[in-house]
Scaffold this motif. Structure first.
Motif, PDB file in Angstrom:
ATOM      1  N   GLU A 505       0.847  -1.198   0.000  1.00  0.00           N
ATOM      2  CA  GLU A 505       0.000   0.000   0.000  1.00  0.00           C
ATOM      3  C   GLU A 505       0.881   1.246   0.000  1.00  0.00           C
ATOM      4  N   LEU A 506       0.410   2.274  -0.693  1.00  0.00           N
ATOM      5  CA  LEU A 506       1.249   3.445  -0.972  1.00  0.00           C
ATOM      6  C   LEU A 506       0.637   4.732  -0.430  1.00  0.00           C
ATOM      7  N   MET A 507       1.477   5.550   0.176  1.00  0.00           N
ATOM      8  CA  MET A 507       1.128   6.940   0.493  1.00  0.00           C
ATOM      9  C   MET A 507       2.038   7.792  -0.396  1.00  0.00           C
ATOM     10  N   LEU A 508       1.452   8.772  -1.078  1.00  0.00           N
ATOM     11  CA  LEU A 508       2.200   9.470  -2.129  1.00  0.00           C
ATOM     12  C   LEU A 508       2.034  10.978  -2.045  1.00  0.00           C
ATOM     13  N   SER A 509       3.181  11.677  -2.139  1.00  0.00           N
ATOM     14  CA  SER A 509       3.204  13.121  -2.377  1.00  0.00           C
ATOM     15  C   SER A 509       4.008  13.331  -3.653  1.00  0.00           C
ATOM     16  N   TYR A 510       3.295  13.478  -4.764  1.00  0.00           N
ATOM     17  CA  TYR A 510       3.923  13.538  -6.090  1.00  0.00           C
ATOM     18  C   TYR A 510       3.930  14.973  -6.617  1.00  0.00           C
ATOM     19  N   PHE A 511       5.078  15.407  -7.095  1.00  0.00           N
ATOM     20  CA  PHE A 511       5.191  16.730  -7.709  1.00  0.00           C
ATOM     21  C   PHE A 511       5.107  16.563  -9.223  1.00  0.00           C
ATOM     22  N   GLY A 512       3.985  16.954  -9.792  1.00  0.00           N
ATOM     23  CA  GLY A 512       3.831  16.835 -11.233  1.00  0.00           C
ATOM     24  C   GLY A 512       2.382  16.934 -11.631  1.00  0.00           C
ATOM     25  N   THR A 513       2.152  16.917 -12.952  1.00  0.00           N
ATOM     26  CA  THR A 513       0.783  16.984 -13.469  1.00  0.00           C
ATOM     27  C   THR A 513       0.368  15.676 -14.142  1.00  0.00           C
ATOM     28  N   ALA A 514       1.269  14.690 -14.177  1.00  0.00           N
ATOM     29  CA  ALA A 514       0.875  13.378 -14.675  1.00  0.00           C
ATOM     30  C   ALA A 514      -0.140  12.772 -13.709  1.00  0.00           C
ATOM     31  N   VAL A 515      -0.906  11.821 -14.192  1.00  0.00           N
ATOM     32  CA  VAL A 515      -1.976  11.215 -13.394  1.00  0.00           C
ATOM     33  C   VAL A 515      -1.488   9.869 -12.859  1.00  0.00           C
ATOM     34  N   PRO A 516      -1.239   9.747 -11.562  1.00  0.00           N
ATOM     35  CA  PRO A 516      -0.724   8.487 -11.008  1.00  0.00           C
ATOM     36  C   PRO A 516      -1.613   7.283 -11.304  1.00  0.00           C
ATOM     37  N   GLN A 517      -2.946   7.489 -11.290  1.00  0.00           N
ATOM     38  CA  GLN A 517      -3.865   6.377 -11.534  1.00  0.00           C
ATOM     39  C   GLN A 517      -3.657   5.779 -12.926  1.00  0.00           C
ATOM     40  N   ALA A 518      -3.246   6.615 -13.893  1.00  0.00           N
ATOM     41  CA  ALA A 518      -3.018   6.121 -15.245  1.00  0.00           C
ATOM     42  C   ALA A 518      -1.858   5.127 -15.304  1.00  0.00           C
ATOM     43  N   TYR A 519      -0.948   5.231 -14.359  1.00  0.00           N
ATOM     44  CA  TYR A 519       0.197   4.311 -14.284  1.00  0.00           C
ATOM     45  C   TYR A 519      -0.091   3.137 -13.358  1.00  0.00           C
ATOM     46  N   TYR A 532      -4.653  16.079  -9.779  1.00  0.00           N
ATOM     47  CA  TYR A 532      -5.920  15.925 -10.504  1.00  0.00           C
ATOM     48  C   TYR A 532      -5.842  14.656 -11.350  1.00  0.00           C
ATOM     49  N   PRO A 533      -6.844  13.813 -11.287  1.00  0.00           N
ATOM     50  CA  PRO A 533      -7.981  13.862 -10.358  1.00  0.00           C
ATOM     51  C   PRO A 533      -7.562  13.442  -8.948  1.00  0.00           C
ATOM     52  N   LYS A 534      -8.325  13.870  -7.963  1.00  0.00           N
ATOM     53  CA  LYS A 534      -8.001  13.557  -6.577  1.00  0.00           C
ATOM     54  C   LYS A 534      -8.157  12.055  -6.329  1.00  0.00           C
ATOM     55  N   SER A 535      -7.277  11.530  -5.518  1.00  0.00           N
ATOM     56  CA  SER A 535      -7.391  10.120  -5.130  1.00  0.00           C
ATOM     57  C   SER A 535      -8.227  10.021  -3.866  1.00  0.00           C
ATOM     58  N   GLY A 536      -9.217   9.129  -3.894  1.00  0.00           N
ATOM     59  CA  GLY A 536     -10.065   8.937  -2.718  1.00  0.00           C
ATOM     60  C   GLY A 536      -9.645   7.747  -1.870  1.00  0.00           C
ATOM     61  N   THR A 537      -8.507   7.141  -2.215  1.00  0.00           N
ATOM     62  CA  THR A 537      -8.064   5.931  -1.525  1.00  0.00           C
ATOM     63  C   THR A 537      -7.692   6.212  -0.070  1.00  0.00           C
ATOM     64  N   ILE A 538      -8.113   5.320   0.797  1.00  0.00           N
ATOM     65  CA  ILE A 538      -7.653   5.322   2.187  1.00  0.00           C
ATOM     66  C   ILE A 538      -7.055   3.949   2.461  1.00  0.00           C
ATOM     67  N   ASN A 539      -5.794   3.900   2.844  1.00  0.00           N
ATOM     68  CA  ASN A 539      -5.119   2.629   3.080  1.00  0.00           C
ATOM     69  C   ASN A 539      -5.749   1.882   4.249  1.00  0.00           C
TER      70      ASN A 539
END
Length: 623
Positions: A505-519, A532-539
């Motif tokens: 399970e991942l907690m992420l602070s990403y600097f960028g405009t790419a979409v993490p969910q797409a990866y 964007y878009p906001k992640s609604g995941t709660i570990n």
């Protein structure tokens, strides 16, 4: 070297260099090495912060009749960038309005979020693969990078001969900063390529000031202005240099011309450039009154004369507003990081230090040696060397006065001009004897070794003299180190970890405009600059493995009010992995101190669901 190839601009005879006949190194081979590095970088890295916006606009320019999508960049490079993307037949988001900039938009508040949201939809929710879209746009810039390299060779050959040209091209080939930005879909390398094209046509004009050379120089200047807003400095520098060469500088063909011819040589390129600008913008709002909002004028602090000139300038409104926007951006300032110091209005020594940190050690040594030779020779330079030195000086001085200290890419043109001038070392015959040949092999061997040791992480390159890329986080931020380029590599790393340990399970602070969910990244979000878009995941409250991933720019706290937010969070922890020198990964599965600090972060954000999760998580960990 034959007399036919000797430049009329050189003040000294160029000696015959026989080394290259014995050990021929083709310009084509050097360009092929440059191409291979660019392709490696382009296929290894995810979209950087600015790329989605550039790519979306490049397609919109082709598919719509508008040009007012973003004011900071002229359209030429974006048109070129959009061509290979169009071959993929990408769709435009049907449910999103075009991200146009309204006429009454305050420059002080640009760019708006609309562009980032639109580009996220365009890139990551397209009928064409997002990886294919990004790579296609990057191929256009790789081509422009090759053009820039070829022009470095041609200009250096005009000045110093064949061997010096290969020497200059070799330095260009193994320049990690040029490789990095030639393989990203931005306007930086395009601006350089068209600026170099202008310099090449300028050198031809000085050598042979006829109608054909004047026409080519006019097109070259127009192309440079259409490629990059900052290339606007080339227009006044062109006028100034023509006058100086004619009036004061010996040994050039302009010196023999009457004032009437000099006036023509000065004014024709300016007129042609103006016409090219107007045509590129389809004469939209060229002869209308240009306006800015009061809050922009208050920030600019221009006097009545400048206001009047701005309002009535016969230029496309989008172009002149783009110039104003760059001034507003400078006046407004921009968060910056330099060696653990933070400031919104830059440091005068930022760019000199950035050059010292991010230039290969070999190149720095060659620059120091060449400078010492110039001083020894009482700074005698030929006409075109004077022009290049003038441009380099203006670039560096204006950067040192700038409030926007976020990236060496803003003065990237400095490098190819430097490499051209360093070609003089070769023409002076320093590597003609046996010792010189060994020294040449050693220099380029060390240069290639230093650069390849970082490959393919060219954007995060720092020279060995300052500790290499692993120490980069100590020195500079943003596009000098972490521009969001390793999101895809983070996803690959996590897949390998899951193959070993099961679910991570991942907690992420990403600097960028790419979409993490797409990866394929499913993550619990932490504070960042843009998401964007906001992640609604709660570990889960008791994960088998929990990793914390923080982009280097966020770890430095460059754009946070609390610069120590993440430094305090990971105090005492060592990363289990640093992805591409730009994303730091920590295991926090049983780190109670970290989990307590995360609870404090969520409490500050007033996020009830995540506060509840952290509270339960800590309760279970402490049992």
């Amino acid at each position: 070297m034959s007399k036919m190839h000797r430049s009329r601009l050189s003040t000294n005879a160029v000696p015959q260099i026989t080394f290259w006949k014995k050990y021929p190194i083709s310009a084509y081979l050097l360009l092929a090495i440059f191409l291979a590095q660019c392709l490696w970088h382009a296929t290894n890295k995810s979209a950087t912060y600015d790329e989605p916006g550039h790519i979306a606009i490049s397609v919109l320019l082709w598919k719509t009749e508008r040009s007012n999508y973003e004011l900071g960049h002229p359209p030429l490079v974006r048109y070129i960038m959009g061509l290979p993307v169009l071959l993929l037949s990408p769709s435009l988001p049907a449910d999103r309005p075009y991200p146009t900039v309204p006429k009454n938009a305050p420059l002080i508040r640009l760019p708006g979020s609309e562009l980032y949201i639109y580009s996220a939809h365009f890139i990551y929710q397209n009928t064409a693969s997002f990886n294919n879209i990004i790579f296609a746009a990057r191929t256009a810039n790789i081509f422009l990078g090759l053009v820039a390299g070829a022009l470095v060779f041609l200009i250096a050959r005009k000045l110093y001969g064949e061997s010096a040209a290969l020497f200059s091209l070799g330095l260009f080939t193994f320049c990690p900063n040029l490789v990095a930005h030639s393989s990203l879909a931005t306007t930086d390398i395009g601006g350089i390529a068209f600026a170099l094209l202008f310099f090449y046509t300028f050198i031809r004009l000085i050598n042979d000031p006829g109608p054909r050379a004047l026409a080519l120089a006019s097109l070259g200047l127009g192309g440079a202005l259409l490629a990059k807003t900052t290339n606007i400095i080339l227009a006044p520098l062109y006028v100034m240099n023509v006058f100086i060469l004619w009036k004061f500088y010996p040994s050039n063909r302009l010196r023999d011309l009457p004032f009437k011819e000099i006036l023509k040589i000065t004014l024709v390129p300016l007129a042609v450039s103006w016409l090219m600008l107007c045509l590129a913008y389809k004469f939209q709002d060229t002869f209308t009154l240009h306006t800015l909002l009061n809050e922009d004028w208050e920030l600019l602090k221009f006097g009545p004369l400048i206001k009047t000139l701005y309002s009535h300038a016969p230029l496309p409104d989008s172009f002149i507003k783009g110039l104003a926007y760059n001034v507003v951006h400078d006046k407004r300032g921009h968060g910056g990081f330099l060696m653990s110091n933070y400031q919104s209005f830059g440091w005068w020594y930022y760019f000199p230090l950035a050059i010292a940190f991010k230039t290969p050690t070999t190149t720095l040594l060659l620059a120091i040696f060449r400078t010492s030779q110039c001083v020894k020779n009482k700074l005698r330079v030929c006409a075109f060397e004077f022009i290049l030195l003038t441009v380099m000086a203006v670039l560096l001085i204006s950067a040192m006065k700038s409030s926007v200290a976020i990236g060496l890419r803003h003065i990237l043109l400095f490098y190819p001009l430097l490499y051209i001038l360093l070609g003089k070392i070769m023409s002076d015959g320093f590597f003609n004897d046996r010792r010189g040949r060994y020294a040449l092999f050693g220099l380029f061997g060390f240069l290639a070794l230093e650069v390849f040791s970082v490959s393919p992480h060219y954007l995060a390159f720092y020279n060995r003299a300052c500790g290499g890329p692993s120490k980069g986080i100590r020195y500079l931020s943003d596009s000098n180190l972490d521009w969001g380029q390793d999101l895809g590599n983070l996803a690959k790393f996590l897949r390998k970890e899951e193959d070993k340990f099961g679910k991570v399970e991942l907690m992420l602070s990403y600097f960028g405009t790419a979409v993490p969910q797409a990866y394929g990244l499913n993550y619990e979000p932490l504070p960042t600059v843009w998401s964007y878009p906001k992640s609604g995941t709660i570990n889960s409250v008791l994960p088998k493995k929990e990793y914390l991933a923080i982009s280097a720019t966020n770890l430095q706290g460059t754009y946070f009010g609390d610069h120590n937010l993440y430094k305090n969070l990971v105090t005492g922890l060592r990363p289990i992995k640093v992805i591409g020198h730009s994303i730091y990964v920590y295991e926090v599965t049983r780190q109670i101190a970290v989990q307590e600090k995360l609870l404090q972060i969520y409490m500050a954000l007033n996020d009830p669901a995540r506060i509840d999760r952290q509270t339960q998580r800590l309760s279970l960990l402490k049992k």
